[in-house]
Design an enzyme around this catalytic site. Structure first.
Site, PDB file in Angstrom:
ATOM      1  CB  SER A   1      13.685  58.454 -41.128  1.00  0.00           C
ATOM      2  OG  SER A   1      14.466  57.749 -42.091  1.00  0.00           O
ATOM      3  CG  ASP A   2      18.090  56.114 -36.609  1.00  0.00           C
ATOM      4  OD1 ASP A   2      19.024  55.882 -37.402  1.00  0.00           O
ATOM      5  OD2 ASP A   2      18.200  55.982 -35.378  1.00  0.00           O
ATOM      6  CD1 TRP A   3      20.930  54.283 -43.196  1.00  0.00           C
ATOM      7  CD2 TRP A   3      20.392  56.202 -42.211  1.00  0.00           C
ATOM      8  NE1 TRP A   3      21.532  55.302 -43.901  1.00  0.00           N
ATOM      9  CE2 TRP A   3      21.217  56.494 -43.321  1.00  0.00           C
ATOM     10  CE3 TRP A   3      19.921  57.256 -41.442  1.00  0.00           C
ATOM     11  CZ2 TRP A   3      21.574  57.786 -43.679  1.00  0.00           C
ATOM     12  CZ3 TRP A   3      20.280  58.564 -41.797  1.00  0.00           C
ATOM     13  CH2 TRP A   3      21.093  58.810 -42.903  1.00  0.00           C
TER      14      TRP A   3
END
Length: 752
Positions: free
Chosen positions: A232-234
């Site tokens: 995932s993106d952060w």
């Protein structure tokens, strides 16, 4: 796999370890799972240079105190090289630095399509065209992975703005999604076999990308065959359980204290195969990034030279009224004007910001050259970077300096706060104080050479007549001044080509009425007509077209031959273009090939890039450039069959130096496959007539019963418009007319 059972044996060590893999151990590392042969891995930002936290002086994100690394030119610059080999070399150098400091996964390249020039993160992305984007991003990923470091293609998918990016729903029709926004990722994966992909923050048609089973499993894994991990993106995961089930392997940053996945497993809400797949993919990533024995020491000097080469070869000569290349002969009076000459903008801001090993300013490089060659050189700031308002004293000083100089090298561009992760721009203009400066300098007798430094497109339409030459350097990386001097002084003949259209006005851009949306929603109303596809369809004048870039020499396009291959071949046709250097300098040209589809099968853009090749030619030399176009590049997404399709037909194949400079053109007929569409009683009479199976069967029935009579028969015989009118009527309506010897029930049965 043993130990992954969600029954009364919970919790066992093996299952607990496996579940821990679904999120990181902390901000930048993954959890280890010794029972499954999985070690902890380290991730780092770095589309154009490593951003690794300095363990001796840490902060949570490493935004300001990251360890030093080479700052390479970002994607916006490298894209203008149109050179996959150069981009791959930069990727490999980045991989060497990552491996040397123990980084296993580099979070890049970024390859979102430049839907609007206003996107605040466009400096991290390649192009408005999915083919160019996919090929270059694939090269970057390939280079990284030659060093045993995983590339992470991001942001998957449809992350084309920063406004409300954590929750906005990008509402895109199916064909546009496939042909423009997913296509770039599909091509990049095919070119690189990347080992990881990052899911984006946004929603796609209402569903968060990180929780989309259709996107992460059905398309990415099942259709495209991706076998790596999805991270995932952060902070992009809303529901970690649903994300895991959708196909997301790794939630970042790490939240090991969050037990929602563990509880869901305990209550039988996660299938054992889901967890087993994540474990297998994490193990595979460990194997792939194990790499050869120890990393070799980094030659930072060599990497700096690579930055210099890449930046210079990516520079785009937009305009040249015979003033470039510049000579610094003794006695020549040179004025260097613009604060960006001594406070350079050479990279983007936000999570990609690199703590460069060194930085060469434009003033340092040019003044050193002047000292060597005997030219007289002076500097004036001209404007303040901290404000767009011009200061009369700075303007007056700059004009006075220009008045006593032969040539002005004017550094213009966007200050860092104008474009950054987390916010979009509101204009495509330079700051007001810079525009006022170039217009004032244009009133002097000096020759004005503009060197642009910006990460997103800026229009020069209002002021370009005040300049004798304009070079778009984009963001050069740390060898900024050296690259600028190399190009302006002719040590490097510029060969960059625009990877995005530069519009005249913001109002002319494809997404102007649909960017950035409102109420957590943005409609992609322009459909497939993104970038040059839109400008060409609307015949809109632009500042500079897609693919544009001048040279210090002149290339002549002499002939185009196209050889069509049979339908059984994966290559549709081979094009041969003869090109000659009729100038006096060695130069490189990007030979571009475009196709216009006249089959009438679907609505298509006026022309689309279908291939290119970059070549170098000595003065007087000519070469035949061969470009083969795979059949898949002619295909469009066909919604009724939910597949890529090309039915064959007439194509206009053209070649030249930009999308609007195409001196060579030929027409060919390329074979295609029959497209069988499922139809029913509410399909039009024309769709029934054209159906390769049901059309003949329907007409056999009609002919057996004496043929059509009455009004329908008369309309079909009318070539003046009646035939088209009746073809557009649903068959369920046609059968209600007298003289049509088929019933609705028979039509339904035939369709079934």
């Amino acid at each position: 796999m043993t130990g992954l059972a969600n029954d009364e044996t919970w919790p066992d060590t093996s299952s607990a370890e496996a579940l821990s893999l679904s999120t990181g151990a902390d901000y930048w590392t993954t959890a280890a799972a010794p029972a499954h042969g999985i070690r902890s891995l380290r991730l780092a930002d770095g589309p154009h240079g490593l951003r690794v936290q300095n363990d001796e002086n840490p902060d949570h994100l490493g935004l300001e105190r990251s360890a030093s690394a080479t700052c390479f030119p970002p994607a916006v610059t490298l894209a203008s090289s149109w050179d996959p080999e150069l981009v791959e070399a930069v990727g490999q150098a980045l991989g060497k630095e990552a491996r040397a400091v123990g980084v296993n996964v580099v979070l890049g390249p970024g390859l979102n399509i430049k839907r609007s020039p206003l996107c605040g993160r466009n400096f991290e992305y390649y192009s408005e065209d999915p083919l160019l984007t996919g090929m270059l991003a694939g090269a970057a990923a390939r280079g990284l992975q030659t060093e045993g470091v995983a590339a992470c293609l991001k942001h998957f998918a449809v992350n084309n703005q920063e406004t409300d990016r954590l929750r906005v729903s990008a509402n895109v029709n199916e064909r546009t999604l496939r042909e423009i926004y997913l296509r770039a990722f599909q091509i990049a994966l095919r070119e690189s076999a990347a080992w990881s992909v990052m899911s984006s923050y946004n929603r796609i048609n209402g569903e968060f990308a990180s929780q989309s089973h259709w996107l992460l499993t059905e398309v990415l894994r099942q259709e495209w065959g991706f076998d790596g991990i999805v991270v995932s993106d952060w902070g992009a995961v809303r529901d970690p359980v649903e994300a895991l089930k959708a196909g997301l392997d790794l939630r970042m940053p790490g939240r090991p204290e969050d037990k929602r996945v563990h509880e869901a497993w305990r209550h039988g809400q996660i299938d054992a195969n889901v967890l087993e797949n994540t474990v297998s993919r994490m193990r595979l990533l460990c194997e792939r990034t194990a790499g050869p024995a120890p990393a070799s020491p980094i030659d930072y000097d060599a990497h700096h030279l690579l930055v210099r080469k890449a930046a210079a070869e990516s520079a785009v000569l937009l305009k040249n009224d015979a003033v470039l290349p510049l000579s610094f002969e003794p006695g020549r009076k040179i004025a260097v004007i613009g604060e960006l000459a001594r406070s350079p903008r050479y990279q983007g801001a936000g999570s990609s910001r690199v703590n460069a090993t060194r930085v060469v300013t434009g003033w340092d490089a040019l003044s050193a050259k002047a000292d060597q060659m005997g030219a007289h050189i002076e500097f004036s700031g001209g404007y303040a970077l901290s404000s767009s308002q011009y200061l009369p004293s700075l303007l007056t000083e700059a004009v006075e300096l220009a008045g006593r100089s032969d040539t002005v090298i004017l550094f213009l561009g966007l200050p860092g706060e104008y474009e950054a992760e987390g916010r979009d721009r509101t204009t495509i203009e330079l700051p007001d104080n810079q525009i006022a400066l170039v217009e004032a300098l244009g009133e002097t007798d000096a020759k004005i050479i503009v060197a642009l430094s910006n990460g997103s497109a800026v229009t020069s339409h209002a002021w370009r007549d005040s300049a004798h030459a304009i070079v778009e350097f984009w963001l050069t990386g740390q060898a900024h001044g050296d690259a600028v001097a190399d190009v302006l002084l002719g040590q490097v003949n510029p060969s960059g080509k625009l990877a995005e259209t530069i519009p005249r006005r913001l109002e002319d851009t494809p997404a102007f009425l649909n960017f950035p949306g409102e109420n957590q929603s943005v409609d992609y109303g322009e459909g497939i007509f993104v970038g040059y596809r839109y400008y060409d369809a609307r015949d809109i004048e632009v500042d500079y077209p897609f693919g544009h870039g001048l040279s210090y020499t002149t290339f002549e396009y002499c002939g185009l031959e196209v050889a069509v291959r049979p339908l059984t071949d994966t290559i549709a046709f081979d094009a041969k273009v003869r090109i000659r250097n009729i100038g006096k300098r060695f130069g490189q040209e990007v030979v571009q090939l475009y196709v216009e589809d006249n089959s009438g099968f679907l609505s298509t853009p006026r022309r689309e890039l279908r291939g290119w090749k970059k070549i170098g030619l000595a003065p007087g030399e000519d070469k035949i450039v061969e470009i083969s176009v795979p059949r898949e590049r002619l295909q469009h997404w066909h919604v009724p069959t939910a597949d890529w399709a090309y039915p064959g037909g007439e194509l206009i194949v053209s070649s030249g130096g930009s999308s609007r400079d195409l001196p060579l053109e030929t027409i060919v007929t390329v074979p295609g496959e029959d497209i069988v569409v499922k139809i029913d009683e509410w399909s039009t009479f024309g769709e029934w007539m054209d159906h390769i199976e049901l059309g003949p069967r329907l007409f056999d029935i009609i002919e057996e019963r004496g043929g059509l009579k009455g009004r329908m028969a008369d309309l079909l015989e009318d070539e003046g418009g009646g035939r088209d009118a009746v073809r557009s009527v649903p068959l369920a309506t046609i059968v209600e007319f007298p003289g049509v010897p088929v019933t609705l029930e028979e039509v339904k049965a035939l369709a079934a």
